[in-house]
Write an enzyme that holds these catalytic residues in place. Sequence first.
Site, PDB file in Angstrom:
ATOM      1  N   GLU B 177      20.444 118.332  89.052  1.00 41.39           N
ATOM      2  CA  GLU B 177      19.220 117.680  89.530  1.00 41.39           C
ATOM      3  C   GLU B 177      18.766 118.235  90.872  1.00 41.39           C
ATOM      4  O   GLU B 177      19.532 118.862  91.591  1.00 41.39           O
ATOM      5  CB  GLU B 177      19.389 116.172  89.640  1.00 41.39           C
ATOM      6  N   GLU B 320      22.348 120.175  91.806  1.00 44.33           N
ATOM      7  CA  GLU B 320      21.658 121.200  90.993  1.00 44.33           C
ATOM      8  C   GLU B 320      22.368 121.492  89.671  1.00 44.33           C
ATOM      9  O   GLU B 320      21.811 122.141  88.803  1.00 44.33           O
ATOM     10  CB  GLU B 320      21.523 122.533  91.755  1.00 44.33           C
TER      11      GLU B 320
END
Lengths: 354, 354
Positions: B177, B320
């Site tokens: 994310e 991420e």
Amino acid sequence: MEKLRETIGKIESVDGTFEEKTQNRLDSLTKPQGSLGRLEELAKQIVEITGNEMPKLDRKVIFTLAGDHGVASSGVSAYPKEVTPQMVYNFLAGGAGINVLAKHVGAEVVVADLGVACDLKAHPDLIIKKVNYGTKNIAEGAAMTKEEAVKSIENGIGVFEEKFRALGGIDIAGTGEMGIANTTPSSAIVSVITGKEVNMVTGRGTGIDDARLQLKIKTIEKAIQINKPDPDDALDVLSKIGGFEIGGLVGIILAASSLRVPIVIDGFISSAAALVAYKLEPKTRDYMISAHFSVERGHAAIFDYLGLKPLLDLNLRLGEGTGAALAIGVAEAAVKILTQMATFDDAGVSKKQN
Amino acid sequence: MEKLRETIGKIESVDGTFEEKTQNRLDSLTKPQGSLGRLEELAKQIVEITGNEMPKLDRKVIFTLAGDHGVASSGVSAYPKEVTPQMVYNFLAGGAGINVLAKHVGAEVVVADLGVACDLKAHPDLIIKKVNYGTKNIAEGAAMTKEEAVKSIENGIGVFEEKFRALGGIDIAGTGEMGIANTTPSSAIVSVITGKEVNMVTGRGTGIDDARLQLKIKTIEKAIQINKPDPDDALDVLSKIGGFEIGGLVGIILAASSLRVPIVIDGFISSAAALVAYKLEPKTRDYMISAHFSVERGHAAIFDYLGLKPLLDLNLRLGEGTGAALAIGVAEAAVKILTQMATFDDAGVSKKQN
């Protein structure tokens, strides 16, 4: 002895020449500062060791050395000593755990006989550097002569240097071993050098039961009592209660350090070899990357003594270099972070506000 | 709501059908039983999930979803919210940490906008599944409507299913994310669902100082006080104190579970999404592989609640999907151990004696 002295003499301090520059580059990459934790630390260590600001880990080699142990006849292992040569053939055929994991991370496995108890069948990939046909039983006397201890280290140095020359350099190396009963001399070494009691640094190896574990502890205590190794004389420790493949790994670690190659230390037995290498030359520690926290009892004592922090903790206890292979994969990831990520400026990303 | 119900309805229990057979195969391989520890456990889990006795992890995908958070305006993050779209462009250009690590393990990165606060420039690899232009400030009211919460999950399901169809299947997936301030709603979710106090599950995110950390804790406490989310109603929690990319990740986890794909949960924010997915359907837990132990305070509370044990502990806090990428590399190693090692019989190696 000349070769050993010469190799130790070439080992330089890792002095932090590149520290600021590497830190600045890491901090310029599009991520919060320090947010890749141990990957960033690893990248910095590899830059310092290699002296290369933008390293590439293309030539990855795991050195898996084999040797037999007279103490196996005391019944300290769950496996018969025939397994040592059988596993060497398995390494050469590509079927062992280390073959699978090394291939996974793009590393080559170098297999060398430092002291297997029988003559091994010739194979184009097998390096014969046999010091003797297995050590003597440490519970009854010295494992080997002082000359053999030196030779085992120098043979390890030779294995490393020959591969280094053949490849025109090695970017990162790992240690590995095979030798039925070799957690026994390893625990003996760890007890003597760290000063911890034998029962605190002796584990179940390949998976022995309670009765055999008690026998193993008593055997190691007896070995130390009979041989009286001097904790401050690494060669005395290695010759009295060590092993040929352990000595060979000492040589691998010394050679890697002398050639400024990061050396990934696998599990318990490799770490015992690292202890001996450290006692011979403390500067070797700066070149070491500890791969993983083994299940084997006593591993923690080595980390405490050397001030190393293992990278992985996956309940491994196979040896062969399997943990080193996985750690080499992480080390390569670390280096790629340093060398392949975009900077804030390149990517047009705003920086931190406070 | 139909799509969500249907996906949840398709999630089956992982019932241990292959347990004995896989264990027998692992024990037939040339290594002491259990000596590859967590690699063996992982291999068994992946066989159970996929129903494939000899799995191959060729199609590896990390889903990195982006969204903005109204609470960023309360000053809870060290970075301005412009960084969310900037990092999305960085992902698309291949310059971010996740790009480097995904490439290292042979995984593809799928980037989707679930709720970035601006319109992103079109890019062939960017998937637009925007629910809204950022959430509202949770310190002042609900982050989103209940309909938006459902939509964020269903959009996540859509992202997964479309990629699954395009590739003809996915062998292993990871979550990731990007969303400035998204540790704030994540800590709020963790506090409400696990029942732990806010200050016990709130950390420094991208690296805020003490003053900002206190502000962040107070902001989360206020958000919970104002919104009164019902811990037993996952949609209520997600809509009141969640985020669009967090909802999207809930959808990724549900979709992976419904399609029997192992799903590697990245760090703190992904794990908060895993909590919500688990509250919606507890069977999802069997499909989850926890990648790593984040530096972010509160991660342990999630592991305790879900009964998961993280694979790696490398002091990462980037998100991420970076930790998921590294863990996918380990998972592939695990599967190769199961499928590529020689057996005792094949290699002619003697078995254990006791």
